[in-house]
Every structure is written in structure tokens, then in C-alpha cells.
Scaffold this active site. Structure first.
Site, PDB file in Angstrom:
ATOM      1  N   LYS A  93       4.953 -10.859   0.965  1.00  0.00           N
ATOM      2  CA  LYS A  93       3.583 -11.342   0.896  1.00  0.00           C
ATOM      3  C   LYS A  93       3.087 -11.162  -0.543  1.00  0.00           C
ATOM      4  CE  LYS A  93       4.143  -9.064   5.110  1.00  0.00           C
ATOM      5  NZ  LYS A  93       5.142  -9.858   5.755  1.00  0.00           N
ATOM      6  N   HIS A 149       9.757 -12.811   4.312  1.00  0.00           N
ATOM      7  CA  HIS A 149       8.938 -11.720   4.824  1.00  0.00           C
ATOM      8  C   HIS A 149       7.991 -11.145   3.767  1.00  0.00           C
ATOM      9  CE1 HIS A 149       8.008  -7.823   6.894  1.00  0.00           C
ATOM     10  NE2 HIS A 149       8.071  -8.609   7.936  1.00  0.00           N
ATOM     11  N   LYS A 172       2.354  -0.408   4.851  1.00  0.00           N
ATOM     12  CA  LYS A 172       3.689   0.036   4.440  1.00  0.00           C
ATOM     13  C   LYS A 172       3.596   0.663   3.059  1.00  0.00           C
ATOM     14  CE  LYS A 172       5.600  -3.974   6.846  1.00  0.00           C
ATOM     15  NZ  LYS A 172       4.298  -4.535   7.261  1.00  0.00           N
ATOM     16  N   ASP A 206      -3.936 -17.525 -11.119  1.00  0.00           N
ATOM     17  CA  ASP A 206      -3.970 -18.026 -12.499  1.00  0.00           C
ATOM     18  C   ASP A 206      -2.944 -17.354 -13.407  1.00  0.00           C
ATOM     19  OD1 ASP A 206      -5.871 -20.027 -12.271  1.00  0.00           O
ATOM     20  OD2 ASP A 206      -7.560 -18.705 -12.714  1.00  0.00           O
ATOM     21  N   ASP A 242       5.881  12.790  -4.487  1.00  0.00           N
ATOM     22  CA  ASP A 242       5.247  13.708  -5.441  1.00  0.00           C
ATOM     23  C   ASP A 242       3.938  13.175  -6.023  1.00  0.00           C
ATOM     24  OD1 ASP A 242       7.088  15.703  -5.093  1.00  0.00           O
ATOM     25  OD2 ASP A 242       8.294  15.197  -6.856  1.00  0.00           O
ATOM     26  N   HIS A 291      -0.147  -2.107  10.283  1.00  0.00           N
ATOM     27  CA  HIS A 291       0.892  -2.886   9.626  1.00  0.00           C
ATOM     28  C   HIS A 291       1.142  -2.394   8.197  1.00  0.00           C
ATOM     29  CE1 HIS A 291       2.661  -7.004   8.478  1.00  0.00           C
ATOM     30  NE2 HIS A 291       3.425  -6.551   9.449  1.00  0.00           N
TER      31      HIS A 291
END
Length: 512
Positions: free
Chosen positions: A410, A408, A168, A415, A173, A166
Site C-alpha cells: 500500500k 499486497h 503492522k 507529486d 530498541d 490491521h
């Protein structure tokens, strides 16, 4: 009866025979190249990096338009390498535009490595083999299915193929990288006429990029990564590659004739590019990942998994924990965990999808039964509204822009001092099955900016779920100058609520 038994035995034998992967012995190890200050990226960022020794730079990509532009702009100035690792890469408008940019970079001598999860790419396999035939491009598939045409035959390997990569990440460079929740496809970049996800990425520069490259190399050189040519015997010709070039080049012309091109030109990031440098946040950063062994279960150590690396951050939290997780299934242990946070004075604020905004109703069914207990344990719970495209706010939102779909991104904020941005949801699949990754940024300035925008958006974009005096769930929101209360999941039909209830009964939570 015996004949029927023999037929079943033969069928199972065929299934077993199909479910065998070829030896993964021909892959060549390769690694990220050291950052070169003479590249165009190096020249553009070198002075700022010297002014912030030991720190990395971050630019939040909450808009799908900006997230697309950042990727295209990065590849456009690539001089040496492009490394791309994704769970999904669609062959739609933005997917083809991204492919065009990668091919164009390869044609000018840039090394391109593409690592994709095998689950969603079968229908594009021939195209990927053609792409791999380019001398400067290599394509690998993570945790591939043994049967290329009928993946159901891999049912005998269910415990393995049920685990998916999963991760991504987008690296150019070894000097700039993009990490977060987005896959490659129209719905992740505000380019879909039907639905668009609210998502969140970080555009990064500096030392953190080298850590992202280490993550990529770890997966690229692992046993779970198979060269696409080891899985498919198709032998493409130079003519096939030329046809692919023509096809993806046509996407450029197609895009020019759409409203999407107009929207891209009107995006704030474009205006900033042309007038002044981007406003960057600076801070320390750490890349945390699941090991590839989590997918193969070979020498897998749970304590090395990403959630265990996040636990110390949660343990250090003293006042406030802000969580954005589109797929959220806390389980009984999670509910008790939020109770323990409340007991020591930490306020947990959770934003997840409502039934109306969720694109995976089965996952929602695993979450819905925990709402009352979460509230009883002191958590504040918000569910995203399914904002129609006609009412879409033009204000830049921290969880992303949305039309007729849902959340979608996350993002976890500790704090208002540290922020985690990555691919991991707070559900059983992310915790125990899929491999995940993310970046922890230590920058109070950045954390405060993200938290303030997050809290500002809640009243407009979500329903607050509360317990009534009779201990029943209610959904409260402000619409214009009026406050509204709903007594069942807002903006849903009885049939949708019924399906979610049935799914909660019959689908095991560990599968979600």
C-alpha cells in the site's frame, strides 16, 4: 411449535452467554524505553543521525527476502526491547524463524511485547500462552472474541468483532522500525512455493521510530488489548517453554536445508551488509494512525481516522497522484473524487489487483463495477498480472516481487515529493472498520525514486485498462516486443468471471 421456539430461544441464550469477555483489568501499562546511544543499533546509526539533524532515515524493502532479512537482523542486535504488532503471524517456516529470534532475544534479557489481532491466531493460542510464560515476553490480543473455541457464537457482537486491528509494525530498541503492508508468513517473504505477495515496507531509523513506538504503546495500553492469559486458563510449565524453544529452533535447521536459505544469501542487502553501509534516504516523517477507539466504537471520532489525516496531502497535490492499493473499492464518492482531481489538472494513476492476481475475489467484485466510471473521470487504471514463478523477473520491483499471486503493498505518492507507506487499502473495510497505520515521508529524493520505479514496472507487470471507442473495457499490455489487447479479464476462466459477477450482486460493498 412452542418446543421449537424454546429450543431456539435456549440456543440464542447460550450464544449470548458465550459472548461475554472477561474484565480487562489486570493488564499492566508499559511503555517504550528511551533510545540509548550505547546499544549496538545506537552505535551503528548515531553518527549518521547527527549528520542529518531532525531527519529520519529510510530504506525501501520491496523484496520479500530483504524484508525478512531486515527483521531478523534487527532482532539479532536487539539489546533492550522488541515490540511487534501484527494482523497475521503464521506458524510456518518464516513465522517460526521470527519466533525463534524473538525467543532468543528474550533469553538474553531483551523485553519482548507482541500484540496480535485475535481473528487469525486462535489455532496458535496455546503456543502464545506458552510464549507469554517467558519472564521477558508478554503477549496481548487485540479486540478478542469472547468465545475462544467457537467464534461464530460472537455473532451477537458482530458490529464489534467485524472490526479488526490491521496495523503492522516491527520495532527494536526504539531505534529502528519496519512499517508497511507485510504480515508475518511465508507468502510475505518470498518463501512460499505456491504463492507470494508483492508487498512493500520501510526500514526506518531516527525520530520516526519514536513515533512508531508511541503508536505501539497507544494500542498496547488501550482497552482493546487483552493479555493472552486473561483469555485462556491454560497454565504452561517450564517444560512447555523448553519444548517450544526446541520446536522453533528446528525451524532454523529446516531453513538451512531449503532453497530459501540460498536465496537469502544471494540477496543484495546481504552483500551490502558485508561490504558497505546501506544506501539510506533521509527526510522528515510523520506517523499517522487510526485511534484504537475505532475498533471499540467508544468515543470514536471519525475526523481522527487515518483517511481524514491523508486528505490534506491529497488536497495539496497539484500534478500527480500515484496509488498502489491491492484491494481497491472507490465507491461513488471516490469516483467523483477522482473526477474532481482530473478537473483541477491532477493525473491519478492507480495500480491494483486484476481478477487473475487477486487473492480475495469478493473484494475484486466490489471494485469491478467502478472501472468504466474511473476511466471516464480521468484516472489511469492498471491491474497487476499474475506472474508465474517460472517467469519471475529478478529485477527489484517497487511493489515487491511476486510468483503466482498478487499485490499486497500500500503506497501513495504525492507529486513525487511525499510518500505514504502503510497498512491501509482504499476500500470500505480499511476506511470504516479496521484500524490502520502508516508513515508519510517528506523527501523528494525518496519520492522520485519510488515513483520512477513504480512507473517503470507498470508496462511489464500490469495490464492497462482502457475504454474502447464503443465504451467497452479493454486490457492492453506489452509482452516482449508485441502489444496485446484483451477483451475480457485476462488470464481468467469464464467461471471465475461469473463468480465475481455473482458476488458483486449479493455481497454488500460495506462488508468488503
Amino acid at each position: 411449535m412452542l418446543k421449537k421456539f424454546l429450543y431456539i430461544h435456549l440456543f440464542l441464550g447460550l450464544m449470548m452467554g458465550c459472548a461475554t469477555l472477561p474484565p480487562n483489568t489486570n493488564r499492566k501499562e508499559s511503555h517504550a524505553l528511551p533510545p540509548d546511544p550505547t546499544t549496538r543499533l545506537g552505535d551503528a546509526i548515531d553518527k549518521q543521525l547527527k549528520d542529518h539533524p531532525g531527519q529520519s532515515a529510510f530504506y525501501p524493502l520491496s523484496s520479500g527476502l530483504e524484508a525478512f532479512i531486515a527483521r531478523m537482523a534487527s532482532v539479532a542486535v536487539a539489546d533492550r526491547t522488541v515490540d511487534l504488532q501484527y494482523y497475521i503471524w503464521e506458524n510456518d517456516l518464516t513465522g517460526r524463524l521470527m519466533l525463534h529470534s524473538a525467543l532468543t532475544a528474550a533469553d538474553r534479557g531483551v523485553r519482548v511485547r507482541i500484540l496480535l489481532d485475535d481473528l487469525n491466531q486462535a489455532r496458535y493460542e496455546k503456543m502464545l500462552v506458552i510464549l507469554d510464560s517467558h519472564p521477558n515476553i508478554e503477549v496481548r490480543m487485540a479486540n478478542p472474541f469472547a468465545s475462544r473455541s467457537w467464534k461464530i457464537f460472537d455473532i451477537v457482537r458482530f458490529s464489534t468483532v467485524n472490526r479488526r486491528m490491521h496495523n503492522k509494525v516491527f520495532i527494536v530498541d526504539n531505534q529502528t522500525g519496519i512499517v508497511g503492508g507485510r504480515n508475518i508468513g511465508n507468502e510475505y517473504f518470498d518463501a512460499s512455493a505456491e504463492m507470494n505477495f508483492g508487498d512493500f515496507d520501510l526500514w526506518t531509523f531516527g525520530p520516526v521510530v519514536q513515533s512508531l513506538s508511541q503508536e505501539f504503546d497507544t494500542y498496547w495500553n488501550s482497552e482493546i488489548a487483552y493479555p493472552i492469559t486473561a483469555l485462556n486458563s491454560f497454565q504452561p510449565t517450564s517444560a512447555d517453554l523448553d519444548l517450544l524453544r526446541q520446536d522453533v529452533a528446528a525451524a532454523v535447521q529446516e531453513a538451512e536445508d531449503t532453497r530459501y536459505a540460498e536465496a537469502l544469501q544471494d540477496t543484495p542487502i546481504v552483500r551490502q551488509f558485508t561490504k558497505e553501509p546501506l544506501k539510506l534516504f533521509w527526510g522528515k516523517a510523520e506517523v499517522i494512525i487510526d485511534p484504537p477507539a475505532k475498533l471499540s466504537k467508544v468515543e470514536d471520532v471519525k475526523e481522527e481516522h487515518l483517511p481524514y489525516q491523508l486528505f490534506p496531502l491529497i488536497a495539496e497535490t497539484q500534478k500527480e497522484l500515484l496509488l498502489v492499493s491491492p484491494y481497491f473499492i472507490p465507491g461513488k464518492k471516490g469516483v467523483n473524487f477522482f473526477g474532481s482531481l482530473h478537473e483541477r489538472g491532477v493525473q491519478a494513476v492507480i495500480l491494483t489487483n486484476s481478477l487473475a492476481s487477486s487473492d480475495v475475489a469478493t473484494v475484486f467484485s466490489g471494485y469491478k463495477g467502478y472501472r468504466k466510471d474511473l476511466l471516464k473521470n480521468g484516472a489511469k487504471l492498471f491491474e497487476l498480472k499474475p506472474t508465474p514463478s517460472g517467469k519471475k523477473s529478478k529485477k527489484k520491483k517497487i511493489v515487491g516481487s511476486f510468483s503466482s499471486s498478487g499485490l499486497h503493498g500500500k503506497v501513495f505518492i504525492f507529486d513525487r515529493k511525499k510518500v505514504f507507506v502503510g497498512s491501509m487499502n482504499l476500500d470500505p473495510r480499511s476506511v470504516t472498520l479496521n484500524s490502520e497505520m502508516g508513515v508519510v515521508v517528506e523527501s523528494p529524493e525518496f519520492a522520485k525514486a519510488v515513483a520512477e520505479r513504480f512507473m517503470e514496472d507498470l508496462s511489464e507487470d500490469s495490464y492497462e485498462v482502457v475504454l474502447s471507442g464503443s465504451k467497452k473495457l479493454e486490457w492492453k499490455t506489452r509482452e516482449g516486443n508485441q502489444e496485446h489487447t484483451y477483451f475480457s479479464d485476462p488470464e481468467t476462466t469464464w467461471w471465475k468471471r461469473f463468480k465475481a459477477a455473482i458476488s458483486a450482486i449479493f455481497i454488500p460493498e460495506s462488508w468488503l
